[in-house]
Design a protein around this motif. Structure first.
Motif, PDB file in Angstrom:
ATOM      1  N   GLN A 115       2.600  10.571  -0.125  1.00 45.82           N
ATOM      2  CA  GLN A 115       1.571  11.369  -0.811  1.00 45.82           C
ATOM      3  C   GLN A 115       0.749  10.528  -1.780  1.00 45.82           C
ATOM      4  N   ASN A 116       1.028   9.264  -1.826  1.00 41.11           N
ATOM      5  CA  ASN A 116       0.529   8.463  -2.934  1.00 41.11           C
ATOM      6  C   ASN A 116       0.247   7.021  -2.537  1.00 41.11           C
ATOM      7  N   LYS A 117      -0.529   6.844  -1.478  1.00 48.33           N
ATOM      8  CA  LYS A 117      -0.663   5.472  -0.971  1.00 48.33           C
ATOM      9  C   LYS A 117      -2.058   4.864  -1.151  1.00 48.33           C
ATOM     10  N   SER A 118      -3.053   5.684  -1.512  1.00 45.73           N
ATOM     11  CA  SER A 118      -4.437   5.196  -1.467  1.00 45.73           C
ATOM     12  C   SER A 118      -4.711   4.027  -2.428  1.00 45.73           C
ATOM     13  N   ASN A 125      -3.530   2.040   4.619  1.00 46.23           N
ATOM     14  CA  ASN A 125      -4.063   2.402   5.936  1.00 46.23           C
ATOM     15  C   ASN A 125      -2.993   2.708   6.977  1.00 46.23           C
ATOM     16  N   MET A 126      -1.757   2.876   6.535  1.00 48.63           N
ATOM     17  CA  MET A 126      -0.675   3.087   7.516  1.00 48.63           C
ATOM     18  C   MET A 126      -0.492   4.542   7.890  1.00 48.63           C
ATOM     19  N   GLU A 127      -0.169   4.763   9.164  1.00 50.23           N
ATOM     20  CA  GLU A 127       0.253   6.098   9.612  1.00 50.23           C
ATOM     21  C   GLU A 127       1.657   6.331   9.056  1.00 50.23           C
ATOM     22  N   GLU A 128       2.080   7.605   9.017  1.00 47.73           N
ATOM     23  CA  GLU A 128       3.352   7.914   8.346  1.00 47.73           C
ATOM     24  C   GLU A 128       4.580   7.285   9.006  1.00 47.73           C
TER      25      GLU A 128
END
Ligand SMILES: Nc1ncnc2c1ncn2[C@@H]1O[C@H](COP(=O)(O)OP(=O)(O)O)[C@@H](O)[C@H]1O
Ligand SMILES: O=C(O)C1=C[C@@H](OP(=O)(O)O)[C@@H](O)[C@H](O)C1
Ligand SMILES: [Mg+2]
Length: 172
Positions: A115-118, A125-128
């Protein structure tokens, strides 16, 4: 009084816990990433995109050494990669600091970082599903450096207040 240095993987809570510990102890708090951003007049994302990670690691090392050498008492929240470059891990063992590894499981880190990667260029830029595998491998690689801390606090399943309490016990 010794400087208190918090370390651990992205999302383990270094910035959050340092801030809360600062409120309770009245010891000023410095976030290494924020100090680097102020010095460079760029965000962490901008430093990575304009100058690359190697340049960031150089700034990070210089700022870490500068903060450790200052005469002020403070709580320092490191970046997740700080101990893993430029032999910074050896500085964690200095007698004039207290270094604490906030240890979190892959599950805890994944749940928080999803929820907190930007603002975190390494995972932005990673998919989950890619991110979970990345965290698992990266944490394994980095644990060697994190384990140079003088103390370890497990943060899984704990509130901010409970983790702060555990740190206060170490400092007592
Ligand atoms: N118990 C907890 N302890 C610390 N952080 C928590 C906790 N529960 C949720 N969080 C959230 O997890 C994130 C941790 O991020 P941050 O403090 O920036 O970590 P770091 O600086 O280690 O990357 C924050 O968004 C925080 O609100
Ligand atoms: O783990 C890393 O290499 C990094 C962690 C970040 O700090 P946080 O751990 O506070 O997110 C920040 O220094 C930069 O994005 C690189
Ligand atoms: Mg942080």
């Amino acid at each position: 009084m010794k400087k208190i240095v918090l370390l651990g993987y992205m999302g383990c809570g270094k910035s959050t816990i340092a801030q809360n510990l600062s409120k309770i102890t009245n010891i000023p708090f410095l976030d290494l990433d924020t100090c680097i951003e102020k010095r460079a007049n760029l965000s962490i994302n901008e430093i990575f995109s304009k100058h690359g990670e190697v340049y960031f690691r150089k700034l990070e090392h210089e700022m870490f050494v500068e903060l450790l050498n200052s005469s002020e008492n403070n709580i320092i929240g490191l970046g997740g990669g700080t101990p893993c470059y430029a032999n910074n891990h050896l500085l964690l063992q200095n007698d004039d600091i207290v270094s604490i590894y906030l240890k979190a499981s892959i599950e805890t880190l994944y749940n928080r970082l999803a929820q907190n990667k930007s603002k975190r260029p390494l995972i932005a830029n990673m998919e989950e599903d890619e991110m979970k595998e990345f965290i698992a491998k990266h944490l394994f690689d980095r644990s060697f450096y994190y384990n140079h801390a003088q103390h370890k606090v497990s943060v899984d399943g704990k509130s901010v207040e409970e983790t702060v309490e555990d740190i206060l016990e170490i400092l007592a």
